[in-house]
Design an enzyme around this catalytic site. Structure first.
Site, PDB file in Angstrom:
ATOM      1  N   ASP A 284      41.973  33.981  44.488  1.00 44.74           N
ATOM      2  CA  ASP A 284      41.296  35.272  44.406  1.00 44.74           C
ATOM      3  C   ASP A 284      41.594  35.863  43.029  1.00 44.74           C
ATOM      4  O   ASP A 284      42.692  36.360  42.773  1.00 44.74           O
ATOM      5  CB  ASP A 284      41.809  36.201  45.505  1.00 44.74           C
ATOM      6  CG  ASP A 284      41.068  37.524  45.570  1.00 44.74           C
ATOM      7  OD1 ASP A 284      40.310  37.839  44.626  1.00 44.74           O
ATOM      8  OD2 ASP A 284      41.237  38.249  46.572  1.00 44.74           O
TER       9      ASP A 284
ATOM     10  N   HIS B 208      38.084  35.571  46.940  1.00 45.36           N
ATOM     11  CA  HIS B 208      38.283  36.913  47.481  1.00 45.36           C
ATOM     12  C   HIS B 208      37.863  36.998  48.945  1.00 45.36           C
ATOM     13  O   HIS B 208      36.804  36.514  49.329  1.00 45.36           O
ATOM     14  CB  HIS B 208      37.496  37.918  46.661  1.00 45.36           C
ATOM     15  CG  HIS B 208      37.804  39.344  46.994  1.00 45.36           C
ATOM     16  ND1 HIS B 208      39.095  39.823  47.081  1.00 45.36           N
ATOM     17  CD2 HIS B 208      36.994  40.396  47.273  1.00 45.36           C
ATOM     18  CE1 HIS B 208      39.058  41.111  47.376  1.00 45.36           C
ATOM     19  NE2 HIS B 208      37.801  41.474  47.506  1.00 45.36           N
TER      20      HIS B 208
ATOM     21  N   SER C 188      39.685  43.813  51.233  1.00 44.84           N
ATOM     22  CA  SER C 188      39.584  44.386  49.899  1.00 44.84           C
ATOM     23  C   SER C 188      39.965  45.873  49.945  1.00 44.84           C
ATOM     24  O   SER C 188      41.053  46.203  50.413  1.00 44.84           O
ATOM     25  CB  SER C 188      38.180  44.152  49.335  1.00 44.84           C
ATOM     26  OG  SER C 188      38.149  44.363  47.943  1.00 44.84           O
TER      27      SER C 188
END
Length: 617
Positions: free
Chosen positions: A338, A369, A222
């Site tokens: 995601d 994710h 991320s």
């Protein structure tokens, strides 16, 4: 087994062959050195490196070339090191795996009113929001324990740092600004002997990375996956390989979509200034200055929640615009489902790096994710580019895709992504509103126009399952008689008129019938999605109000996908206006009129038109 060498000539010859350690010996002397073990092209766990109680752990501050907190001094980044004790006792040099993050020192709490209120008319300002403060946490010298148990026993040094304006790192957070690229560059420069490190944040006592080979790899998930890319786009010497996992590669793509103000999935009302507040864990005495210069000036003037247009502010936070200097080998990882950091973030960078001629691989799974590649894949990548072992990883298949029912550590290899046999198949609409229309290979004329009425109260999932509703248009293919493999980027062209000067436009590609079972997989219902602002039909940088009743052609890509749709299902094109989970919520009632004859969908199908014909006959 551990390889202990006691003859200097043999040691020098072996090290010259495998390229693991730059050892120095005196002719005739006896040396003992613990070396990494490489088997089948992967770094193995070395027993002598495994005892965590013997690891050397210390912290320091690396000086950068910028001052973003306004104190007149160059910002210093807080850095923590975890390394085998042999780096001191045996003068052993090892490569570095480096992780940097704005999250290590804690984040602000989610409070009511800290996100933007999405319930307002398009093009109108939202009510002011509150600004929560971060209570900083963390102790010296340990910034984080992530990754150390995986990589230190395998003969790597692990380094962590806090991003500018977070934790004990100086400066201001900018959420994609230049200092977020230059900060990790400075740390890599220090690891390679080109920058200054100090034992204290304002001290003068120097510290050097004498244990580093000068070969660095980066990884993270991320935001922590964004920063390896940020560092790589500086072209910094010594950064040999990066493995970004679900990285945000463009803050415009994260907070906007084709001119539309759109939230990342799960965080309705988030925007770049919200993320700034969330991570701003740095020195409390510097926060007022940082808030005034970054959040309340640069971001306030640039983020533009009114039009959603692409501008210089967003262009400066788009790493695709900064790829030219990049030299690092790239292994990307992402989930096709995601809906937070969407799968186009990785594909666009992977494609650009491939076009530059860099070593590239991409790993996609079918989940949401996060989700790093299998350890073996990461190990081969780092062993090749950090230990310098010729394991042939650059000749491995370019794309690895986890199939729908496979575990994530068992991806299927493909020569490239999208699938080399995928071809765009154009599908056209036949009327059916307010029930269901058709999706067919044959382009018909005279299908006319159909309307929908915007109402954010109904989610996309509800609209996809409705048998009869005025709040969406739905067009279905014939039922599949055999599996259909979609691979690539679907594209939709919608010709529409709006009853108001502004409207949301949301498009989902779905698989029906909808699986409502508690055991339904994430791949069972939503194939892919996309959003656009019809005001930006001709320009992403200069949207114009719609003239009610006038038709406009809006073309845009949906998110990349690679999915096998099972026989018995139908492809469904779902067109609606406000998406309850992602867009602003204007007052219900806006009418969108779709010209069916001038609207179509392009789906990349393995085997092209013939495969679709066989699957729908």
């Amino acid at each position: 087994m551990i390889k202990t060498l006691k003859h200097s000539l043999f040691l020098t010859l072996l090290l010259g062959v495998v390229g693991l350690v730059n050892a120095q010996s005196i002719e005739g002397s006896t040396t003992t050195k613990t070396l990494p073990i490489i088997e089948n092209g992967e770094a193995q766990i070395v027993p002598e490196f495994k005892d965590a109680s013997k690891w050397i752990r210390h912290d320091l501050w690396v000086e950068t070339d910028f001052d973003t907190d306004g104190d007149g001094k160059k910002d210093r980044m807080h850095v923590a090191v975890t390394r085998p004790y042999q780096t001191d006792t045996e003068n052993l040099k090892l490569p570095v795996i480096y992780i940097t993050s704005p999250y290590f020192a804690g984040v602000a709490p989610f409070k009511e009113g800290s996100f933007w209120n999405v319930k307002h008319e398009l093009g109108q300002p939202a009510p002011p929001r509150i600004h929560p403060e971060v209570v900083r946490k963390g102790e010296r010298p340990i910034i984080s324990n992530s990754h150390i148990n995986t990589w230190v026993p395998r003969g790597f040094i692990v380094v962590h740092s806090s991003s500018p304006g977070t934790g004990l790192s100086q400066g201001a957070p900018t959420v994609g600004g230049e200092n977020e690229s230059l900060a990790p560059k400075a740390v890599i420069d220090w690891l390679c002997g080109r920058a200054k490190g100090f034992t204290e944040p304002y001290g003068k006592k120097r510290v050097k990375a004498y244990w580093s080979t000068g070969k660095v790899g980066m990884t993270g998930t991320s935001y922590n996956g964004t920063l390896p890319l940020a560092a790589a786009t500086t072209g910094v010497k010594g950064l040999k390989a990066i493995i970004p996992i679900a990285p945000n590669t463009s803050y415009y793509h994260y907070y906007r979509s084709n001119g539309l103000v759109r939230s990342p999935g799960g965080y309705l009302g988030e925007d770049i200034d919200v993320l700034y507040d969330y991570i701003h864990s740095g020195d409390e005495s510097k926060r007022a200055h940082n808030n005034a210069t970054v959040r309340d000036t640069e971001m306030k003037n640039g983020m533009d929640r009114i039009t959603g247009d692409y501008n210089d502010f967003w262009a400066g936070r788009d790493y695709l615009n900064k790829m030219e200097p990049m030299k690092a080998a790239l292994l990307m990882a992402h989930g096709f489902n995601d809906w937070n950091v969407m799968p186009d973030h990785s594909y666009r960078i992977f494609k650009a790096a491939k076009e530059k001629g860099l070593p590239v691989q991409i790993y996609y799974h079918q989940e949401g994710h996060g989700g790093e590649p299998p350890l073996s894949m990461m190990n081969r990548w780092f062993t090749r580019y950090l230990h310098g072992v010729e394991n042939g990883v650059e000749n491995d298949p370019e794309a690895w895709i986890v199939r729908e029912d496979a575990p994530r550590d068992q991806p299927t290899p493909y020569p490239q992504y999208p699938h080399p046999e995928a071809e765009a198949v154009s599908l056209y609409l036949t009327k059916g509103a307010p029930e269901v229309g058709g999706l067919t290979l044959n382009k018909k004329t005279g299908e006319g126009k159909e309307k929908l009425i915007d109402n954010y109260s109904f989610s996309g999932a509800v609209l996809a399952q409705a048998e009869y509703t005025d709040h969406r248009l739905l067009y279905l293919s014939p039922k599949l008689t055999q599996d259909l493999h979609i691979s690539g980027i679907p594209k939709v062209t919608v010709t529409l008129a709006s009853s108001k000067p502004a409207a949301n436009l949301s498009v989902w590609l779905v698989s029906l019938p909808w699986n409502t079972s508690k055991k339904a997989k994430i791949t069972d219902n939503i194939i892919t999605r996309g959003w656009a602002d019809p005001q930006n039909h001709s320009s992403l940088t200069n949207g114009e109000p719609l003239e009610p009743g006038i038709f406009y052609e809006v073309s845009f890509d949906l998110m990349p996908d690679d999915q096998i749709i099972p026989k018995g299902q139908q492809l469904g094109l779902l067109i609606f206006s406000s998406d309850r989970e992602f867009t602003l919520w204007p007052e219900p009632g806006t009418e969108l009129t779709i010209d069916l004859d001038k609207t179509h969908l392009e789906v990349p199908i393995v085997g092209g038109t013939e495969s679709f014909k066989k699957a729908t006959k």
